[in-house]
Design a protein around this motif. Structure first.
Motif, PDB file in Angstrom:
ATOM      1  N   SER A   1      -4.345  37.570 -16.161  1.00 61.05           N
ATOM      2  CA  SER A   1      -3.651  37.097 -14.958  1.00 61.05           C
ATOM      3  C   SER A   1      -2.607  36.053 -15.311  1.00 61.05           C
ATOM      4  O   SER A   1      -1.516  36.012 -14.722  1.00 61.05           O
ATOM      5  N   LEU A   2      -2.934  35.224 -16.279  1.00 61.82           N
ATOM      6  CA  LEU A   2      -1.995  34.196 -16.722  1.00 61.82           C
ATOM      7  C   LEU A   2      -0.728  34.826 -17.297  1.00 61.82           C
ATOM      8  O   LEU A   2       0.389  34.377 -17.003  1.00 61.82           O
ATOM      9  N   ARG A   3      -0.900  35.871 -18.083  1.00 64.73           N
ATOM     10  CA  ARG A   3       0.261  36.550 -18.651  1.00 64.73           C
ATOM     11  C   ARG A   3       1.177  37.060 -17.544  1.00 64.73           C
ATOM     12  O   ARG A   3       2.402  36.891 -17.600  1.00 64.73           O
ATOM     13  N   GLN A   4       0.607  37.676 -16.526  1.00 64.80           N
ATOM     14  CA  GLN A   4       1.401  38.197 -15.422  1.00 64.80           C
ATOM     15  C   GLN A   4       2.079  37.069 -14.640  1.00 64.80           C
ATOM     16  O   GLN A   4       3.207  37.221 -14.158  1.00 64.80           O
ATOM     17  N   ALA A   5       1.411  35.930 -14.537  1.00 66.13           N
ATOM     18  CA  ALA A   5       2.008  34.791 -13.848  1.00 66.13           C
ATOM     19  C   ALA A   5       3.258  34.312 -14.571  1.00 66.13           C
ATOM     20  O   ALA A   5       4.287  34.019 -13.946  1.00 66.13           O
ATOM     21  N   TYR A   6       3.199  34.235 -15.900  1.00 62.65           N
ATOM     22  CA  TYR A   6       4.371  33.820 -16.662  1.00 62.65           C
ATOM     23  C   TYR A   6       5.514  34.821 -16.535  1.00 62.65           C
ATOM     24  O   TYR A   6       6.688  34.437 -16.417  1.00 62.65           O
ATOM     25  N   LEU A   7       5.192  36.096 -16.557  1.00 58.23           N
ATOM     26  CA  LEU A   7       6.243  37.110 -16.418  1.00 58.23           C
ATOM     27  C   LEU A   7       6.880  37.030 -15.034  1.00 58.23           C
ATOM     28  O   LEU A   7       8.092  37.247 -14.886  1.00 58.23           O
ATOM     29  N   SER A   8       6.096  36.686 -14.016  1.00 59.99           N
ATOM     30  CA  SER A   8       6.637  36.514 -12.669  1.00 59.99           C
ATOM     31  C   SER A   8       7.581  35.319 -12.615  1.00 59.99           C
ATOM     32  O   SER A   8       8.633  35.362 -11.963  1.00 59.99           O
ATOM     33  N   ILE A   9       7.216  34.246 -13.303  1.00 65.90           N
ATOM     34  CA  ILE A   9       8.084  33.063 -13.366  1.00 65.90           C
ATOM     35  C   ILE A   9       9.421  33.432 -14.013  1.00 65.90           C
ATOM     36  O   ILE A   9      10.486  33.030 -13.545  1.00 65.90           O
ATOM     37  N   ALA A  10       9.363  34.211 -15.079  1.00 63.48           N
ATOM     38  CA  ALA A  10      10.588  34.616 -15.778  1.00 63.48           C
ATOM     39  C   ALA A  10      11.469  35.487 -14.888  1.00 63.48           C
ATOM     40  O   ALA A  10      12.696  35.335 -14.876  1.00 63.48           O
ATOM     41  N   ARG A  11      10.856  36.389 -14.148  1.00 61.37           N
ATOM     42  CA  ARG A  11      11.639  37.253 -13.246  1.00 61.37           C
ATOM     43  C   ARG A  11      12.291  36.447 -12.131  1.00 61.37           C
ATOM     44  O   ARG A  11      13.406  36.766 -11.699  1.00 61.37           O
ATOM     45  N   ALA A  12      11.626  35.406 -11.688  1.00 61.42           N
ATOM     46  CA  ALA A  12      12.149  34.597 -10.586  1.00 61.42           C
ATOM     47  C   ALA A  12      13.272  33.662 -11.027  1.00 61.42           C
ATOM     48  O   ALA A  12      14.062  33.209 -10.189  1.00 61.42           O
ATOM     49  N   ASP A  13      13.353  33.362 -12.312  1.00 59.77           N
ATOM     50  CA  ASP A  13      14.360  32.412 -12.799  1.00 59.77           C
ATOM     51  C   ASP A  13      14.952  32.901 -14.124  1.00 59.77           C
ATOM     52  O   ASP A  13      14.806  32.261 -15.170  1.00 59.77           O
ATOM     53  N   PRO A  14      15.666  34.027 -14.088  1.00 59.62           N
ATOM     54  CA  PRO A  14      16.204  34.604 -15.333  1.00 59.62           C
ATOM     55  C   PRO A  14      17.304  33.772 -15.974  1.00 59.62           C
ATOM     56  O   PRO A  14      17.564  33.903 -17.166  1.00 59.62           O
ATOM     57  N   GLY A  15      17.938  32.904 -15.213  1.00 61.75           N
ATOM     58  CA  GLY A  15      18.975  32.065 -15.787  1.00 61.75           C
ATOM     59  C   GLY A  15      18.431  31.007 -16.721  1.00 61.75           C
ATOM     60  O   GLY A  15      19.124  30.549 -17.630  1.00 61.75           O
ATOM     61  N   ARG A  16      17.187  30.627 -16.516  1.00 63.50           N
ATOM     62  CA  ARG A  16      16.553  29.592 -17.342  1.00 63.50           C
ATOM     63  C   ARG A  16      15.579  30.171 -18.355  1.00 63.50           C
ATOM     64  O   ARG A  16      15.432  29.646 -19.461  1.00 63.50           O
ATOM     65  N   CYS A  17      14.893  31.243 -17.995  1.00 59.96           N
ATOM     66  CA  CYS A  17      13.789  31.757 -18.806  1.00 59.96           C
ATOM     67  C   CYS A  17      14.195  32.942 -19.679  1.00 59.96           C
ATOM     68  O   CYS A  17      14.926  33.836 -19.229  1.00 59.96           O
ATOM     69  N   VAL A  18      13.695  32.943 -20.900  1.00 61.05           N
ATOM     70  CA  VAL A  18      13.873  34.062 -21.823  1.00 61.05           C
ATOM     71  C   VAL A  18      12.487  34.507 -22.282  1.00 61.05           C
ATOM     72  O   VAL A  18      11.727  33.701 -22.827  1.00 61.05           O
ATOM     73  N   VAL A  19      12.151  35.763 -22.040  1.00 59.64           N
ATOM     74  CA  VAL A  19      10.870  36.302 -22.489  1.00 59.64           C
ATOM     75  C   VAL A  19      11.044  36.834 -23.912  1.00 59.64           C
ATOM     76  O   VAL A  19      11.950  37.630 -24.177  1.00 59.64           O
ATOM     77  N   VAL A  20      10.185  36.377 -24.807  1.00 56.60           N
ATOM     78  CA  VAL A  20      10.241  36.786 -26.214  1.00 56.60           C
ATOM     79  C   VAL A  20       8.949  37.503 -26.561  1.00 56.60           C
ATOM     80  O   VAL A  20       7.855  37.010 -26.261  1.00 56.60           O
ATOM     81  N   ASN A  21       9.058  38.662 -27.191  1.00 56.62           N
ATOM     82  CA  ASN A  21       7.882  39.401 -27.634  1.00 56.62           C
ATOM     83  C   ASN A  21       7.219  38.639 -28.779  1.00 56.62           C
ATOM     84  O   ASN A  21       7.740  38.591 -29.891  1.00 56.62           O
ATOM     85  N   ALA A  22       6.057  38.037 -28.489  1.00 54.00           N
ATOM     86  CA  ALA A  22       5.354  37.247 -29.503  1.00 54.00           C
ATOM     87  C   ALA A  22       4.355  38.072 -30.295  1.00 54.00           C
ATOM     88  O   ALA A  22       3.695  37.547 -31.198  1.00 54.00           O
ATOM     89  N   ASP A  23       4.255  39.372 -29.991  1.00 55.49           N
ATOM     90  CA  ASP A  23       3.319  40.246 -30.705  1.00 55.49           C
ATOM     91  C   ASP A  23       4.030  40.900 -31.885  1.00 55.49           C
ATOM     92  O   ASP A  23       4.092  42.129 -32.014  1.00 55.49           O
ATOM     93  N   GLN A  24       4.620  40.061 -32.724  1.00 57.29           N
ATOM     94  CA  GLN A  24       5.308  40.523 -33.933  1.00 57.29           C
ATOM     95  C   GLN A  24       5.272  39.383 -34.949  1.00 57.29           C
ATOM     96  O   GLN A  24       4.757  38.305 -34.670  1.00 57.29           O
ATOM     97  N   ALA A  25       5.797  39.643 -36.117  1.00 60.83           N
ATOM     98  CA  ALA A  25       5.742  38.650 -37.191  1.00 60.83           C
ATOM     99  C   ALA A  25       6.481  37.371 -36.787  1.00 60.83           C
ATOM    100  O   ALA A  25       7.484  37.429 -36.064  1.00 60.83           O
ATOM    101  N   PRO A  26       6.010  36.195 -37.234  1.00 59.81           N
ATOM    102  CA  PRO A  26       6.661  34.928 -36.881  1.00 59.81           C
ATOM    103  C   PRO A  26       8.159  34.893 -37.195  1.00 59.81           C
ATOM    104  O   PRO A  26       8.936  34.316 -36.426  1.00 59.81           O
TER     105      PRO A  26
END
Length: 224
Positions: A170-195
């Motif tokens: 649920s927390l993951r979905q909450a963060y994605l909702s925050i990003a969708r609501a404020d795309p000018g400020r938020c950048v979603v980065v795929n963290a399921d890959q090498a550092p």
């Protein structure tokens, strides 16, 4: 010129600390003054509240009481650490900020959005990140990473790491909702890959969104 305020958000085990450290090194190599801080915490009083919260001592009081404690810590953090640094031209990299309250206590804790908005307005007093990186990965992967880290350090789970997988989904979905609501400020980065790949994605986004801090800092010439 004021410093830039960059926050990192995401679920447990997303690699925020690792990527903040890498970004700090990049910026310092370009001769930028950079401060790394965290929430809850980042100032002496806020660190005391952090220990109380993550120790689970406020859990029985419910999400709203926890939100109030996070807000109290955030006010001190802003007053003592973040705002003075920004005014002095220092770039601030913060591990979690107001979006964490919105996600953990607001969305997952079911606190009314209007109440969260009002609390945020009083707490932040107009301070807002210039850019927020939301490090996204499946909850199961993040929890496995967090538990491996705990085992390596001989530590137990904190107040939020100890929640079940459905909480973290649920927390993951909450963060994605925050990003969708404020795309000018938020950048979603795929963290399921090498550092290294995560770092490259963050740097690319920073070059696009805040190009002035991805170049060498301009220092005034010494006057004889």
């Amino acid at each position: 010129m004021a410093g830039c305020f960059i926050t990192f958000e995401g679920g447990e085990g997303a690699g925020k600390s690792t990527q903040i450290g890498r970004l700090k090194n990049r910026l310092q190599q370009l001769d930028h003054s950079t401060l790394v801080t965290r929430e809850p915490g980042g100032s002496p009083r806020a660190e005391e509240i952090r220990a109380f919260l993550l120790g689970g001592h406020a859990k029985h009081l419910g999400p709203f009481a926890e939100a109030l404690l996070f807000a109290a810590a955030r006010i001190d953090h802003l007053d003592k650490t973040i705002v003075p640094a920004l005014k002095n031209g220092v770039h601030v990299l913060c591990d979690r900020f107001a979006d964490s309250t919105r996600a953990y206590q607001g969305s997952v804790g079911n606190i009314d959005k209007t109440l969260i908005d009002q609390l945020e307005r009083v707490t932040l007093r107009g301070v807002k990140p210039d850019l927020t990186f939301i490090l996204d990965l499946p909850a199961e992967v993040g929890l496995a990473r967090a538990r491996a880290r705990q085992a390596g350090k001989g530590e137990g789970a904190d107040r939020f790491e100890d929640e079940d997988v459905s909480f973290h989904q649920s927390l993951r979905q909450a963060y994605l909702s925050i990003a969708r609501a404020d795309p000018g400020r938020c950048v979603v980065v795929n963290a399921d890959q090498a550092p290294d790949e995560v770092e490259a994605a963050i740097w690319a986004a920073l070059r696009e969104r805040l190009p002035r801090i991805t170049q060498s800092a301009v220092r005034p010439l010494d006057v004889a």
